[in-house]
Write an enzyme that holds these catalytic residues in place. Structure first.
Site, PDB file in Angstrom:
ATOM      1  N   HIS A   1     -10.265  -4.939  -3.465  1.00 21.59           N
ATOM      2  CA  HIS A   1      -8.922  -5.169  -2.924  1.00 21.59           C
ATOM      3  C   HIS A   1      -9.039  -5.611  -1.478  1.00 21.59           C
ATOM      4  O   HIS A   1      -9.816  -5.060  -0.702  1.00 21.59           O
ATOM      5  CB  HIS A   1      -8.056  -3.915  -3.034  1.00 21.59           C
ATOM      6  CG  HIS A   1      -8.708  -2.669  -2.528  1.00 21.59           C
ATOM      7  ND1 HIS A   1      -9.629  -1.966  -3.282  1.00 21.59           N
ATOM      8  CD2 HIS A   1      -8.595  -2.005  -1.358  1.00 21.59           C
ATOM      9  CE1 HIS A   1     -10.048  -0.920  -2.579  1.00 21.59           C
ATOM     10  NE2 HIS A   1      -9.448  -0.930  -1.398  1.00 21.59           N
TER      11      HIS A   1
ATOM     12  N   ASP B   1       0.841  -1.195   0.000  1.00 20.81           N
ATOM     13  CA  ASP B   1       0.000   0.000   0.000  1.00 20.81           C
ATOM     14  C   ASP B   1       0.884   1.256   0.000  1.00 20.81           C
ATOM     15  O   ASP B   1       1.884   1.325   0.720  1.00 20.81           O
ATOM     16  CB  ASP B   1      -0.925  -0.007   1.228  1.00 20.81           C
ATOM     17  CG  ASP B   1      -2.085   0.972   1.070  1.00 20.81           C
ATOM     18  OD1 ASP B   1      -3.228   0.514   0.894  1.00 20.81           O
ATOM     19  OD2 ASP B   1      -1.841   2.200   1.110  1.00 20.81           O
TER      20      ASP B   1
HETATM   21  P1  5GP Z   1      -9.766   1.680   0.191  1.00 22.77           P
HETATM   22  O1  5GP Z   1      -9.819   2.964   0.972  1.00 22.77           O
HETATM   23  O2  5GP Z   1     -10.424   1.839  -1.181  1.00 22.77           O
HETATM   24  O3  5GP Z   1     -10.243   0.477   0.925  1.00 22.77           O
HETATM   25  O4  5GP Z   1      -8.229   1.393  -0.063  1.00 22.77           O
HETATM   26  C1  5GP Z   1      -7.498   1.910  -1.118  1.00 22.77           C
HETATM   27  C2  5GP Z   1      -6.049   1.752  -0.747  1.00 22.77           C
HETATM   28  O5  5GP Z   1      -5.262   1.940  -1.904  1.00 22.77           O
HETATM   29  C3  5GP Z   1      -5.572   2.813   0.279  1.00 22.77           C
HETATM   30  O6  5GP Z   1      -5.046   2.140   1.414  1.00 22.77           O
HETATM   31  C4  5GP Z   1      -4.520   3.596  -0.491  1.00 22.77           C
HETATM   32  O7  5GP Z   1      -3.444   4.009   0.326  1.00 22.77           O
HETATM   33  C5  5GP Z   1      -4.101   2.640  -1.573  1.00 22.77           C
HETATM   34  N1  5GP Z   1      -3.665   3.279  -2.800  1.00 22.77           N
HETATM   35  C6  5GP Z   1      -4.296   4.287  -3.461  1.00 22.77           C
HETATM   36  N2  5GP Z   1      -3.629   4.632  -4.566  1.00 22.77           N
HETATM   37  C7  5GP Z   1      -2.539   3.793  -4.618  1.00 22.77           C
HETATM   38  C8  5GP Z   1      -1.459   3.659  -5.544  1.00 22.77           C
HETATM   39  O8  5GP Z   1      -1.356   4.354  -6.561  1.00 22.77           O
HETATM   40  N3  5GP Z   1      -0.519   2.713  -5.266  1.00 22.77           N
HETATM   41  C9  5GP Z   1      -0.600   1.910  -4.161  1.00 22.77           C
HETATM   42  N4  5GP Z   1       0.368   1.017  -3.980  1.00 22.77           N
HETATM   43  N5  5GP Z   1      -1.615   2.011  -3.267  1.00 22.77           N
HETATM   44  C10 5GP Z   1      -2.563   2.942  -3.497  1.00 22.77           C
END
Ligand code: 5GP
Ligand code: ZN
Length: 113
Positions: A99, A31
């Site tokens: 994810h 992440d």
């Molecule tokens: P959500 O909030 O949708 O459950 O989680 C999305 C996750 O994706 C977050 O923890 C965020 O830090 C991660 N994330 C967002 N954009 C990117 C990216 O471009 N690369 C990586 N490796 N992680 C990302």
């Protein structure tokens, strides 16, 4: 035109990510904004917008996502880990490609925030 979905682009390699695992169906990558000493994401290469979009035909694939998440946690020294699937914006989902969060390396509180 390139795929507008960020995680489809990570899965295809169009957007770089630090990957821990990749096979024909699943990718795992660290992440970008870790919320624990160990925090990586496991995604199916197939675009599913979130847990609510899982069809019965995807059940084996999602089982594999969970199996690989727990296995990679173990391989990275974390026998105990928290596996999280956010489903919808109010639940904290910001990227609309399913994810699995794998978090470990610190004490986890309950209920989650
Ligand atoms: P959500 O909030 O949708 O459950 O989680 C999305 C996750 O994706 C977050 O923890 C965020 O830090 C991660 N994330 C967002 N954009 C990117 C990216 O471009 N690369 C990586 N490796 N992680 C990302
Ligand atoms: Zn996608």
């Amino acid at each position: 035109m390139s795929n507008p979905c960020l995680f489809c682009r990570i899965a295809s390699g169009e957007v770089p990510a630090k990957k821990l695992h990749e096979d024909d169906e699943v990718v795992a990558f660290w992440d970008i904004s870790p919320q624990a000493p160990t925090h990586f994401l496991v995604i199916p290469k197939k675009h599913l917008s979130g847990p609510g979009a899982i069809l019965s035909e995807d059940e084996a694939l999602i089982g594999k996502v969970v199996r690989i998440g727990a296995q990679l946690a173990r391989e990275n020294g974390a026998e105990h880990c928290r596996l999280v699937l956010n489903n919808g914006a109010e639940a904290g989902q910001t990227v609309f490609h399913l994810h699995l969060h794998v978090l470990a390396g610190r004490a986890m509180s309950w209920p989650p925030g």
